[in-house]
Structure formats: structure tokens, C-alpha cells
Design a protein around this motif. Structure first.
Motif, PDB file in Angstrom:
ATOM      1  N   UNK A  48       0.673  -1.099   0.130  1.00  0.00           N
ATOM      2  CA  UNK A  48      -0.025   0.049  -0.095  1.00  0.00           C
ATOM      3  C   UNK A  48       0.869   1.307   0.075  1.00  0.00           C
ATOM      4  N   UNK A  49       2.080   1.182  -0.016  1.00  0.00           N
ATOM      5  CA  UNK A  49       3.055   2.359  -0.109  1.00  0.00           C
ATOM      6  C   UNK A  49       4.394   1.772  -0.647  1.00  0.00           C
ATOM      7  N   UNK A  50       5.257   2.701  -1.284  1.00  0.00           N
ATOM      8  CA  UNK A  50       6.459   2.148  -1.935  1.00  0.00           C
ATOM      9  C   UNK A  50       7.447   1.610  -0.740  1.00  0.00           C
ATOM     10  N   UNK A  51       8.265   0.731  -0.735  1.00  0.00           N
ATOM     11  CA  UNK A  51       8.878   0.022  -0.002  1.00  0.00           C
ATOM     12  C   UNK A  51       9.815  -1.154  -0.550  1.00  0.00           C
ATOM     13  N   UNK A  52      10.907  -1.310   0.250  1.00  0.00           N
ATOM     14  CA  UNK A  52      11.834  -2.324   0.158  1.00  0.00           C
ATOM     15  C   UNK A  52      11.330  -3.593   0.370  1.00  0.00           C
ATOM     16  N   UNK A  53      11.211  -4.505  -0.698  1.00  0.00           N
ATOM     17  CA  UNK A  53      10.470  -5.867  -0.572  1.00  0.00           C
ATOM     18  C   UNK A  53      11.143  -6.910  -0.730  1.00  0.00           C
ATOM     19  N   UNK A  54      11.200  -7.935   0.156  1.00  0.00           N
ATOM     20  CA  UNK A  54      11.955  -9.206  -0.054  1.00  0.00           C
ATOM     21  C   UNK A  54      10.836 -10.287   0.332  1.00  0.00           C
ATOM     22  N   UNK A  55      10.736 -11.066  -0.473  1.00  0.00           N
ATOM     23  CA  UNK A  55       9.940 -12.309  -0.585  1.00  0.00           C
ATOM     24  C   UNK A  55      10.871 -13.777  -0.707  1.00  0.00           C
ATOM     25  N   UNK A  56      10.625 -14.243   0.388  1.00  0.00           N
ATOM     26  CA  UNK A  56      11.884 -15.391   0.461  1.00  0.00           C
ATOM     27  C   UNK A  56      11.210 -16.875   1.003  1.00  0.00           C
ATOM     28  N   UNK A  57      11.747 -17.862   0.522  1.00  0.00           N
ATOM     29  CA  UNK A  57      11.176 -19.337   0.904  1.00  0.00           C
ATOM     30  C   UNK A  57      12.100 -19.857   2.033  1.00  0.00           C
ATOM     31  N   UNK A  58      11.407 -20.265   3.156  1.00  0.00           N
ATOM     32  CA  UNK A  58      12.084 -21.140   4.241  1.00  0.00           C
ATOM     33  C   UNK A  58      11.592 -22.410   4.375  1.00  0.00           C
ATOM     34  N   UNK A  59      12.729 -23.498   5.050  1.00  0.00           N
ATOM     35  CA  UNK A  59      12.255 -24.828   5.193  1.00  0.00           C
ATOM     36  C   UNK A  59      11.598 -24.801   6.624  1.00  0.00           C
ATOM     37  N   UNK A  60      11.390 -26.212   6.803  1.00  0.00           N
ATOM     38  CA  UNK A  60      10.908 -26.384   8.036  1.00  0.00           C
ATOM     39  C   UNK A  60      11.740 -26.135   9.401  1.00  0.00           C
ATOM     40  N   UNK A  61      13.099 -25.891   9.151  1.00  0.00           N
ATOM     41  CA  UNK A  61      13.992 -25.600   9.974  1.00  0.00           C
ATOM     42  C   UNK A  61      14.222 -24.023   9.999  1.00  0.00           C
ATOM     43  N   UNK A  62      13.560 -23.346   9.285  1.00  0.00           N
ATOM     44  CA  UNK A  62      13.453 -21.699   9.104  1.00  0.00           C
ATOM     45  C   UNK A  62      14.904 -21.338   8.561  1.00  0.00           C
ATOM     46  N   UNK A  63      15.234 -22.166   7.546  1.00  0.00           N
ATOM     47  CA  UNK A  63      16.495 -21.758   6.858  1.00  0.00           C
ATOM     48  C   UNK A  63      15.971 -21.179   5.474  1.00  0.00           C
ATOM     49  N   UNK A  64      16.489 -19.899   5.106  1.00  0.00           N
ATOM     50  CA  UNK A  64      16.186 -19.378   3.945  1.00  0.00           C
ATOM     51  C   UNK A  64      16.837 -20.539   2.776  1.00  0.00           C
ATOM     52  N   UNK A  65      15.903 -20.874   1.877  1.00  0.00           N
ATOM     53  CA  UNK A  65      16.256 -21.654   0.812  1.00  0.00           C
ATOM     54  C   UNK A  65      16.234 -20.847  -0.562  1.00  0.00           C
ATOM     55  N   UNK A  66      15.292 -20.039  -0.614  1.00  0.00           N
ATOM     56  CA  UNK A  66      15.256 -19.170  -1.740  1.00  0.00           C
ATOM     57  C   UNK A  66      14.855 -17.756  -1.742  1.00  0.00           C
ATOM     58  N   UNK A  67      15.174 -16.725  -2.607  1.00  0.00           N
ATOM     59  CA  UNK A  67      14.760 -15.601  -2.796  1.00  0.00           C
ATOM     60  C   UNK A  67      14.083 -15.284  -3.890  1.00  0.00           C
ATOM     61  N   UNK A  68      12.688 -15.003  -3.821  1.00  0.00           N
ATOM     62  CA  UNK A  68      11.916 -14.751  -4.827  1.00  0.00           C
ATOM     63  C   UNK A  68      12.031 -13.301  -5.547  1.00  0.00           C
ATOM     64  N   UNK A  69      11.990 -12.113  -4.622  1.00  0.00           N
ATOM     65  CA  UNK A  69      11.980 -10.981  -4.721  1.00  0.00           C
ATOM     66  C   UNK A  69      12.709 -10.296  -3.762  1.00  0.00           C
ATOM     67  N   UNK A  70      13.797  -9.292  -4.170  1.00  0.00           N
ATOM     68  CA  UNK A  70      14.530  -8.462  -3.324  1.00  0.00           C
ATOM     69  C   UNK A  70      14.962  -7.205  -4.187  1.00  0.00           C
ATOM     70  N   UNK A  71      13.888  -6.124  -3.881  1.00  0.00           N
ATOM     71  CA  UNK A  71      14.096  -4.801  -4.394  1.00  0.00           C
ATOM     72  C   UNK A  71      13.147  -3.858  -4.082  1.00  0.00           C
ATOM     73  N   UNK A  72      13.361  -2.610  -4.444  1.00  0.00           N
ATOM     74  CA  UNK A  72      12.348  -1.671  -4.159  1.00  0.00           C
ATOM     75  C   UNK A  72      11.031  -1.664  -4.995  1.00  0.00           C
ATOM     76  N   UNK A  73       9.907  -1.493  -4.581  1.00  0.00           N
ATOM     77  CA  UNK A  73       8.811  -1.646  -5.216  1.00  0.00           C
ATOM     78  C   UNK A  73       7.845  -0.420  -4.923  1.00  0.00           C
TER      79      UNK A  73
END
Length: 252
Positions: free
Chosen positions: A180-205
Motif C-alpha cells: 500500500x506504499x512504496x517500500x523495499x520488498x523481500x519475498x523469500x522461501x524457508x524450510x521447516x528448520x526456518x532456513x532460507x532456501x530461496x529468494x523470490x523478490x528483493x527490490x524496491x517496489x
């Protein structure tokens, strides 16, 4: 889907009355249908054999879908003559004039809001040629309407990940979210151990609604383990929202 019907009235007027009429409409859906019609001014009894006009719109704001004639048996043709400009011609092949009923609902134009446009945009009819009973141009008797469409009601009011109809996937799954406002966006995927496995988006939007596809491989091109994954949305580097998906490559 709620649709907005905008009637474009070409009101027959004298040559001295040439001020365009502005018609304002608030859009509550991204799809808009425009019904083009015109009515004869009470002091005129013109017979109309055919009509040509240009439809002008901002193609940075609107995505054109189609034009459809509402008059059975009439010949209707249109073509793009420039970006955001369509030339339209409608007439009866047998030369008969249009009735007032025909002219009250002439053509439907369908278009969509361009992605993440939430301001005001305009549609107008220009270069109108109206052919009278004896082939004369009577277009000077008609006023060109000017439409202002406001898409501000569609602007997101909050930031979150959209709920999924189905949370399990085999090859890929579509993840949608809005800001709803301009911001830095990070959308990421984590496994069951809460470890980051994949970054889908990482940018200002900017403000808007966005989509991202998650496939079955992580950033190291290793296939995910079967089971639950967590998709996290970070806004300006702070956790904001999350959803769960399930990778099940054996799902039928």
C-alpha cells in the motif's frame, strides 16, 4: 466481476455550442466496459447513414480488449492508427439509416486497468464524421463527450500476501502480494528448520499488486524436500507477513 458501463452521449447541438462535456466515473473494478451511443437533439431530425470516429485513450493506463457492435446487420470495422487511438466506422451495407433505438446503443468497448495504475485517466471521441441522409457531413451538429475515469478506489489499502486457493504444488505455484506504499520488498522461501532456501523478490517496489512464481528448486538448484515450506514477506527489512505452501511432487 463488477463492470462499469459508461454511456457516451453525442448530443446534437448548434455550431455555437461546442464545449465538451466532462463525465466523471469512479472505477471499482479493473475491467471497464464502455457503451458508445448518441441521441438526436430535439430541434433536429437528422437521418444518419453512417458514423466514423476515433477513440482516444492513454495506453499507459488502459489495456484495450475489444470493440463490439450492438447493431445487428451493421458493418462495423475498426483499426489501430496510433498508440492509444482506434478509428471506428459503422454503417448499413444496404444504405438504410440508423434508427434512434440503434443509435442509443451503438458499440461496446472493453478495456482493463493497466497493472498498478491508480490515478485518473481519460477517454474521448474525436474526429467524428456523421453521414446524413444525402451523404452530407452533419458532424458539426454533435458534441464530443470527454470521460474521466478514477481508479483510486482500486489502490491497495494494506500490505500482505494473498491467500492461496490451493497451497500444495508439484512444479510451481503462483504467489501474489500487495503493497500500500512504496517500500523495499523481500519475498523469500524457508524450510521447516526456518532456513532460507530461496529468494523470490528483493527490490524496491511501488504501490501495487505483484506476482511471483515459486518452482520446486532452491537458489542452489537443489530440489525442495517434500513437505511444508514457509514464504515470508519482509517490508523495509522487517518481517511483515507469511504463508505456508506444501511441495508434493507426487500429487495426482
Amino acid at each position: 466481476m463488477i463492470k462499469i458501463i459508461i454511456s457516451a452521449l453525442l448530443i446534437s447541438i448548434s455550431l455555437l455550442q461546442d464545449v465538451n462535456r466532462i463525465v466523471q466515473h469512479a472505477a471499482y473494478d479493473s475491467n471497464v466496459n464502455l457503451t458508445i451511443s448518441f441521441t438526436e437533439y430535439k430541434n433536429f431530425k437528422n437521418k444518419v447513414r453512417g458514423i466514423q470516429f476515433d477513440l482516444i485513450y492513454n495506453d499507459s493506463h488502459l489495456l484495450f480488449n475489444e470493440l463490439t457492435s450492438l447493431i445487428d446487420g451493421a458493418i462495423f470495422e475498426y483499426k489501430s492508427i496510433a498508440e492509444g487511438k482506434l478509428r471506428c466506422v459503422i454503417f448499413n451495407l444496404d444504405g438504410k439509416s440508423f434508427s434512434n433505438i440503434d443509435l442509443s446503443k451503438l458499440i461496446v468497448m472493453s478495456f482493463d486497468q493497466k497493472n498498478n495504475f491508480y490515478g485518473n485517466t481519460y477517454i474521448q471521441m474525436d474526429n467524428i464524421i456523421v453521414v446524413g441522409d444525402f451523404g452530407e457531413d452533419i458532424s458539426s451538429s454533435y458534441q464530443t463527450p470527454f470521460f474521466e475515469i478514477d481508479f483510486s478506489e482500486l489502490q491497495p489499502k494494506s500490505t500482505y500476501i494473498h491467500n492461496l486457493e490451493k497451497s500444495s504444488f508439484q512444479d510451481s505455484i503462483l504467489v501474489s502480494f500487495q503493497t500500500h506504499e512504496a517500500c523495499n520488498v523481500n519475498l523469500a522461501v524457508y524450510d521447516i528448520f526456518d532456513l532460507k532456501r530461496k529468494t523470490l523478490i528483493d527490490q524496491y517496489m511501488d504501490i501495487g499488486i505483484y506476482n511471483s512464481y515459486l518452482n520446486n528448486y532452491d537458489d542452489l538448484l537443489e530440489e525442495f524436500d517434500l513437505g511444508q515450506l514457509k514464504i515470508k514477506l519482509f517490508i523495509d527489512y522487517s518481517p511483515h507477513d507469511s504463508i505456508y505452501v506444501v511441495y508434493d511432487k507426487n500429487k495426482n
